[in-house]
Design a protein around this motif. Structure first.
Motif, PDB file in Angstrom:
ATOM      1  N   LEU A 135       0.800  -1.239   0.169  1.00 19.90           N
ATOM      2  CA  LEU A 135      -0.102   0.143  -0.081  1.00 19.90           C
ATOM      3  C   LEU A 135       0.977   1.293   0.130  1.00 19.90           C
ATOM      4  N   LEU A 136       1.941   1.099   0.848  1.00 17.68           N
ATOM      5  CA  LEU A 136       2.785   2.414   0.888  1.00 17.68           C
ATOM      6  C   LEU A 136       3.554   2.518  -0.511  1.00 17.68           C
ATOM      7  N   LYS A 137       3.939   1.668  -1.086  1.00 17.12           N
ATOM      8  CA  LYS A 137       4.620   1.842  -2.590  1.00 17.12           C
ATOM      9  C   LYS A 137       3.774   2.558  -3.492  1.00 17.12           C
ATOM     10  N   LYS A 138       2.507   1.969  -3.417  1.00 18.75           N
ATOM     11  CA  LYS A 138       1.425   2.426  -4.367  1.00 18.75           C
ATOM     12  C   LYS A 138       0.888   3.934  -4.239  1.00 18.75           C
ATOM     13  N   ASN A 139       0.919   4.264  -2.917  1.00 21.23           N
ATOM     14  CA  ASN A 139       0.521   5.557  -2.555  1.00 21.23           C
ATOM     15  C   ASN A 139       1.803   6.598  -2.867  1.00 21.23           C
ATOM     16  N   GLN A 140       2.842   5.899  -2.569  1.00 26.88           N
ATOM     17  CA  GLN A 140       4.072   6.924  -2.637  1.00 26.88           C
ATOM     18  C   GLN A 140       4.252   7.003  -4.499  1.00 26.88           C
ATOM     19  N   ALA A 141       3.877   6.362  -5.137  1.00 27.81           N
ATOM     20  CA  ALA A 141       4.059   6.389  -6.601  1.00 27.81           C
ATOM     21  C   ALA A 141       2.993   7.570  -6.877  1.00 27.81           C
ATOM     22  N   PHE A 142       1.761   7.392  -6.214  1.00 32.63           N
ATOM     23  CA  PHE A 142       0.506   8.377  -6.700  1.00 32.63           C
ATOM     24  C   PHE A 142       0.930   9.730  -6.134  1.00 32.63           C
ATOM     25  N   ALA A 143       1.665   9.903  -4.863  1.00 31.51           N
ATOM     26  CA  ALA A 143       1.948  11.156  -4.144  1.00 31.51           C
ATOM     27  C   ALA A 143       3.017  11.839  -5.336  1.00 31.51           C
ATOM     28  N   ARG A 144       3.961  11.250  -5.612  1.00 35.59           N
ATOM     29  CA  ARG A 144       4.977  11.772  -6.590  1.00 35.59           C
ATOM     30  C   ARG A 144       4.409  12.094  -7.724  1.00 35.59           C
ATOM     31  N   LEU A 145       3.405  11.520  -8.248  1.00 34.95           N
ATOM     32  CA  LEU A 145       2.682  11.987  -9.531  1.00 34.95           C
ATOM     33  C   LEU A 145       2.047  13.368  -9.164  1.00 34.95           C
ATOM     34  N   LEU A 146       1.333  13.470  -8.089  1.00 32.82           N
ATOM     35  CA  LEU A 146       0.637  14.567  -7.824  1.00 32.82           C
ATOM     36  C   LEU A 146       1.503  15.696  -7.417  1.00 32.82           C
ATOM     37  N   ALA A 147       2.786  15.485  -6.733  1.00 26.62           N
ATOM     38  CA  ALA A 147       3.818  16.488  -6.530  1.00 26.62           C
ATOM     39  C   ALA A 147       4.506  16.922  -8.028  1.00 26.62           C
ATOM     40  N   GLU A 148       4.647  15.928  -8.800  1.00 31.18           N
ATOM     41  CA  GLU A 148       5.059  16.404 -10.162  1.00 31.18           C
ATOM     42  C   GLU A 148       4.039  17.532 -10.850  1.00 31.18           C
ATOM     43  N   ASN A 149       2.875  17.117 -10.691  1.00 26.85           N
ATOM     44  CA  ASN A 149       1.808  17.751 -11.241  1.00 26.85           C
ATOM     45  C   ASN A 149       1.646  19.201 -10.770  1.00 26.85           C
ATOM     46  N   LEU A 150       1.714  19.467  -9.505  1.00 30.76           N
ATOM     47  CA  LEU A 150       1.739  20.586  -8.627  1.00 30.76           C
ATOM     48  C   LEU A 150       2.966  21.542  -9.055  1.00 30.76           C
ATOM     49  N   ASN A 151       4.143  20.877  -9.328  1.00 34.72           N
ATOM     50  CA  ASN A 151       5.235  21.457  -9.846  1.00 34.72           C
ATOM     51  C   ASN A 151       4.781  22.199 -11.259  1.00 34.72           C
ATOM     52  N   HIS A 152       4.341  21.519 -12.060  1.00 35.83           N
ATOM     53  CA  HIS A 152       4.095  21.702 -13.376  1.00 35.83           C
ATOM     54  C   HIS A 152       2.965  22.865 -13.229  1.00 35.83           C
ATOM     55  N   GLN A 153       1.877  22.777 -12.502  1.00 26.69           N
ATOM     56  CA  GLN A 153       0.811  23.795 -12.620  1.00 26.69           C
ATOM     57  C   GLN A 153       1.540  25.246 -12.048  1.00 26.69           C
ATOM     58  N   ILE A 154       2.134  24.815 -10.786  1.00 31.45           N
ATOM     59  CA  ILE A 154       2.522  25.852 -10.287  1.00 31.45           C
ATOM     60  C   ILE A 154       3.608  27.006 -11.058  1.00 31.45           C
ATOM     61  N   TYR A 155       4.477  26.132 -11.780  1.00 30.87           N
ATOM     62  CA  TYR A 155       5.466  26.764 -12.830  1.00 30.87           C
ATOM     63  C   TYR A 155       4.841  27.474 -13.664  1.00 30.87           C
ATOM     64  N   ARG A 156       3.616  26.813 -14.495  1.00 34.62           N
ATOM     65  CA  ARG A 156       3.113  27.189 -15.769  1.00 34.62           C
ATOM     66  C   ARG A 156       1.992  28.161 -15.502  1.00 34.62           C
ATOM     67  N   ARG A 157       1.341  27.904 -14.314  1.00 36.39           N
ATOM     68  CA  ARG A 157       0.115  28.772 -14.277  1.00 36.39           C
ATOM     69  C   ARG A 157       0.474  30.127 -13.043  1.00 36.39           C
ATOM     70  N   PHE A 158       1.513  29.841 -12.515  1.00 36.90           N
ATOM     71  CA  PHE A 158       1.713  31.052 -11.456  1.00 36.90           C
ATOM     72  C   PHE A 158       3.166  31.682 -11.717  1.00 36.90           C
ATOM     73  N   THR A 159       4.244  30.867 -11.649  1.00 37.47           N
ATOM     74  CA  THR A 159       5.696  31.528 -11.537  1.00 37.47           C
ATOM     75  C   THR A 159       5.860  32.314 -13.041  1.00 37.47           C
ATOM     76  N   LEU A 160       5.838  31.515 -14.202  1.00 40.17           N
ATOM     77  CA  LEU A 160       5.961  32.317 -15.386  1.00 40.17           C
ATOM     78  C   LEU A 160       5.009  33.666 -15.356  1.00 40.17           C
ATOM     79  N   PRO A 161       3.659  33.533 -15.187  1.00 40.36           N
ATOM     80  CA  PRO A 161       2.898  34.764 -15.267  1.00 40.36           C
ATOM     81  C   PRO A 161       3.183  35.897 -14.636  1.00 40.36           C
TER      82      PRO A 161
END
Length: 478
Positions: free
Chosen positions: A47-73
């Motif tokens: 269970l931990l491995k599965k949720n770690q992979a999901f959490a990493r994917l969410l963190a990468e998405n947040l990184n992308h959204q923050i950079y594209r929709r907040f940092t650059l503008p």
């Protein structure tokens, strides 16, 4: 007095059943418990491995959204990011909330490079520089991503709980936020923008696995109960068989008593033979003395005295065989080198071998050591080698060699004679059985008993290329 639980009391025929049944039940319950703990840890790890992979994917998405929709503008519009400005803070908050919506995020913080909280879903934490722990420091210094499972319940609490409450199982993720590179520099990390820390409630996933785990444990215990019932039935059946064995034991004890009576008769015969031996010895020695005198004087009674001497000698050997078989000597155990024993026996039998035109060879190695009585073992091998010599015709060969039989030390006595009668092979060690014209038939019986009291086994067989073989197998390992 210490009681043996495996001893069957005739008054309590099911004592063994109760002991083994209870022991089996305890063993089954213990093994099931250990299996449950193992499965719990395995399920938790999966269970931990599965949720770690999901959490990493969410963190990468947040990184992308923050950079594209907040940092650059913000950089293009204001020249720099200043979260202390209300409009920039609110814009970042909108980007984050739209990204983490319905992802069970309990808390989210962004640290700057000075370990100060620059953004948090809890506004009161903004500006706090004491919340960042070692995981945050490692992310700042080396860009390390870390995961931590925060479980407020122990394993036994989790197993005992019917339903878990929200927030009982939380996964904390620390992820370095970086500026994204274009395709030309994708293999190089971008500049560090901050450290993202988010906690997710994974209680519902954990509870799903827990229900499956409980189902497996229940199935295991039901199977264990069925196995226990089967074992109980088999042990009860074995107890009934044991009860029958007890009745057989009583019958055998009666037979043993009868055999003891026969043994008493054997001792009586041995006593008579002992009384005969002494006067017979006097007759033999006197006949030998008179025979020597008659031969020296050229008397007319030489043939009669020779007959008396040889017959008394034969009867003396017969009496000795009766005594040896009736009263076997108990061995005095010590380290015995079989090579010396056999060499000694071969030395005494050299003249007999020459008379029969038989060559005797021994290839036993030195220090071929077993536990036994030197004199008895000497007599046993003397009899075997003597029989082998007598079985060979003129020009025959007798070999004594070491053998490793099923990882046990053994000695093989092999001759080139006519071999054993295969139809009567099992009878050669029976007392009073002989295929010779003379003899008592006790030689091989005495030899077999000598090896038996040493814990050894004597096997008589015909050789693959003719002749007879006597294999003596000792208990010592090769």
């Amino acid at each position: 007095m210490k009681l043996n639980p495996f001893r069957v009391d005739p008054a309590h025929p099911f004592q063994l059943v109760k002991f083994l049944s209870i022991s089996t039940l305890v063993l089954i319950l213990a093994s099931s418990s250990l299996m449950s703990v193992f499965m719990t840890n395995y399920a938790k790890s999966a269970l931990l491995k599965k949720n770690q992979a999901f959490a990493r994917l969410l963190a990468e998405n947040l990184n992308h959204q923050i950079y594209r929709r907040f940092t650059l503008p913000v950089v293009l519009g204001f020249g720099r990011v200043e979260l202390k400005r209300k409009d920039q803070y609110e814009r970042l908050e909108q980007v984050i909330e739209s990204t983490i919506h319905s992802f069970h995020v309990l808390d989210l913080r962004i640290y700057d490079e000075q370990n100060e909280v620059a953004f948090s879903t809890d506004a009161e934490q903004v500006g706090n520089n004491e919340l960042g722990d070692e995981a945050v420091q490692a992310a700042i210094q080396s860009g390390k991503i870390s995961f931590e499972l925060q479980n407020s319940l122990s394993i036994w609490d989790v197993l005992a709980a019917i339903n878990l409450e929200d927030g009982d199982v939380v996964l904390r993720t620390v992820y370095p936020l970086r500026a994204e590179r274009d395709l030309r520099f994708r293999d190089q990390p971008g500049p560090l923008l901050g450290i993202l820390e988010l906690t997710q409630d994974i209680t519902s996933d954990y509870e799903t696995v827990l229900h499956l785990l409980r189902l497996i444990i229940l199935t295991t215990f039901m199977g264990s109960a069925a196995l226990y019932g089967l074992i109980f039935f088999l042990v009860r059946k074995a107890d009934r068989v044991l009860d029958e064995r007890l009745r057989d034991k009583d019958r055998l004890e009666k037979e043993l008593l009868q055999n003891e009576k026969l043994a008493s008769m054997g001792r009586m015969v041995a006593s008579i033979a002992h009384e005969i031996r002494n006067p017979l010895g006097i007759i033999r020695s006197s006949a030998e003395l008179l025979l020597k005198r008659q031969k020296a004087e050229g008397g007319t009674n030489v043939k009669m005295l020779e007959a008396i001497f040889h017959e008394s000698k034969r009867l003396s050997q017969t009496v000795n065989d009766f005594l040896d078989y009736a009263r076997p000597r108990q061995p005095s155990l010590e380290d015995v080198d079989l090579e010396k024993v056999v060499r000694h026996a071969v030395g005494f039998l050299t003249q007999e071998g020459q008379e029969h035109g038989v060559v005797v060879e021994s290839s036993l190695p030195t220090r071929y050591v077993v536990q036994g009585d030197r004199d008895l073992l000497y007599r046993g091998f003397y009899n075997l080698i003597s029989n082998a010599i007598q079985a060979c015709s003129d020009g025959g060969h007798v070999r004594i060699m070491p053998v490793c039989h099923e990882d046990q030390m053994a000695v093989l006595v092999q001759d080139t004679g006519t071999g054993f009668d295969s139809k009567q092979l099992d009878r050669y060690v029976e007392p009073f059985f002989t295929t010779k014209d003379t003899g008592t038939g006790l030689g091989l019986a005495i030899t077999s008993s000598i090896f038996q009291i040493h814990g050894a086994e004597m096997i008589l067989r015909n050789g693959p290329h003719g002749g007879a073989e006597a294999l003596v197998i000792f208990s010592e390992p090769c």
